[in-house]
Design a protein around this motif. Structure first.
Motif, short mmCIF file in Angstrom:
data_model
loop_
_atom_site.label_atom_id
_atom_site.label_comp_id
_atom_site.label_asym_id
_atom_site.label_seq_id
_atom_site.Cartn_x
_atom_site.Cartn_y
_atom_site.Cartn_z
N VAL A 39 0.85 -1.20 0.00
CA VAL A 39 0.00 0.00 0.00
C VAL A 39 0.88 1.25 0.00
O VAL A 39 0.68 2.16 -0.79
CB VAL A 39 -0.95 0.02 1.22
CG1 VAL A 39 -1.75 1.32 1.26
CG2 VAL A 39 -1.88 -1.18 1.21
N ARG A 40 1.86 1.28 0.88
CA ARG A 40 2.78 2.42 0.95
C ARG A 40 3.49 2.64 -0.39
O ARG A 40 3.61 3.77 -0.86
CB ARG A 40 3.82 2.22 2.04
CG ARG A 40 3.29 2.27 3.43
CD ARG A 40 4.43 2.09 4.45
NE ARG A 40 3.91 1.74 5.75
CZ ARG A 40 3.30 2.57 6.57
NH1 ARG A 40 3.13 3.82 6.22
NH2 ARG A 40 2.86 2.16 7.74
N ASP A 41 3.95 1.56 -1.00
CA ASP A 41 4.65 1.66 -2.29
C ASP A 41 3.73 2.22 -3.38
O ASP A 41 4.14 3.07 -4.16
CB ASP A 41 5.18 0.29 -2.72
CG ASP A 41 6.31 -0.22 -1.85
OD1 ASP A 41 6.90 0.58 -1.08
OD2 ASP A 41 6.60 -1.43 -1.92
N LEU A 42 2.48 1.74 -3.43
CA LEU A 42 1.54 2.22 -4.44
C LEU A 42 1.19 3.70 -4.24
O LEU A 42 1.09 4.45 -5.20
CB LEU A 42 0.27 1.37 -4.43
CG LEU A 42 0.39 0.00 -5.07
CD1 LEU A 42 -0.84 -0.86 -4.73
CD2 LEU A 42 0.56 0.11 -6.57
N ILE A 43 1.01 4.11 -2.99
CA ILE A 43 0.73 5.52 -2.72
C ILE A 43 1.89 6.38 -3.18
O ILE A 43 1.70 7.38 -3.88
CB ILE A 43 0.43 5.75 -1.22
CG1 ILE A 43 -0.88 5.08 -0.83
CG2 ILE A 43 0.38 7.25 -0.91
CD1 ILE A 43 -1.17 5.07 0.66
N ALA A 44 3.11 5.99 -2.82
CA ALA A 44 4.29 6.76 -3.21
C ALA A 44 4.45 6.80 -4.74
O ALA A 44 4.76 7.84 -5.31
CB ALA A 44 5.54 6.17 -2.56
N GLU A 45 4.20 5.68 -5.39
CA GLU A 45 4.35 5.57 -6.84
C GLU A 45 3.34 6.45 -7.59
O GLU A 45 3.65 7.02 -8.64
CB GLU A 45 4.17 4.11 -7.25
CG GLU A 45 4.22 3.84 -8.72
CD GLU A 45 3.95 2.38 -9.05
OE1 GLU A 45 3.51 2.11 -10.18
OE2 GLU A 45 4.16 1.51 -8.18
N HIS A 46 2.12 6.57 -7.07
CA HIS A 46 1.05 7.30 -7.76
C HIS A 46 0.86 8.73 -7.25
O HIS A 46 0.05 9.47 -7.81
CB HIS A 46 -0.26 6.52 -7.67
CG HIS A 46 -0.25 5.28 -8.50
ND1 HIS A 46 0.29 4.09 -8.06
CD2 HIS A 46 -0.69 5.05 -9.75
CE1 HIS A 46 0.16 3.19 -9.01
NE2 HIS A 46 -0.43 3.74 -10.05
#
Length: 90
Positions: A39-46
């Motif tokens: 979740v953290r990775d997807l938030i940072a990526e988008h």
């Protein structure tokens, strides 16, 4: 068309379009299988690339009757994004 990211706690990905309050949205849904780091990775990526980020199944606050408390793990998810609003539907 406004791009929106929805992060779901279950498995599976999906893309679809819908209209909400007269606005056309392009929704990308990612299922993360309860993996909070994903979740953290997807938030940072988008962050900065989508109009908003919705969290499905990751409540930022827990409520029971008139009592309310931040969720120790999930409350920090909204702070990962610096530009894009992160909401959980509560």
């Amino acid at each position: 068309m406004k791009p929106v990211l929805v992060i779901d706690r279950f498995e599976g990905n999906d893309e679809y379009e819908l209209e909400f309050h007269g606005k056309k949205l392009e929704v990308q849904r990612y299922g993360v299988g309860k993996d909070v780091e994903r979740v953290r990775d997807l938030i940072a990526e988008h962050d900065g690339k989508v109009h908003s980020i919705g969290l499905d199944g990751f409540p930022l606050r827990l409520e029971l009757g008139r009592h309310s408390r931040s969720h120790a793990t999930f409350a920090s998810l909204a702070t990962v994004a610096e530009k894009t609003p992160v909401v959980d539907g509560s």
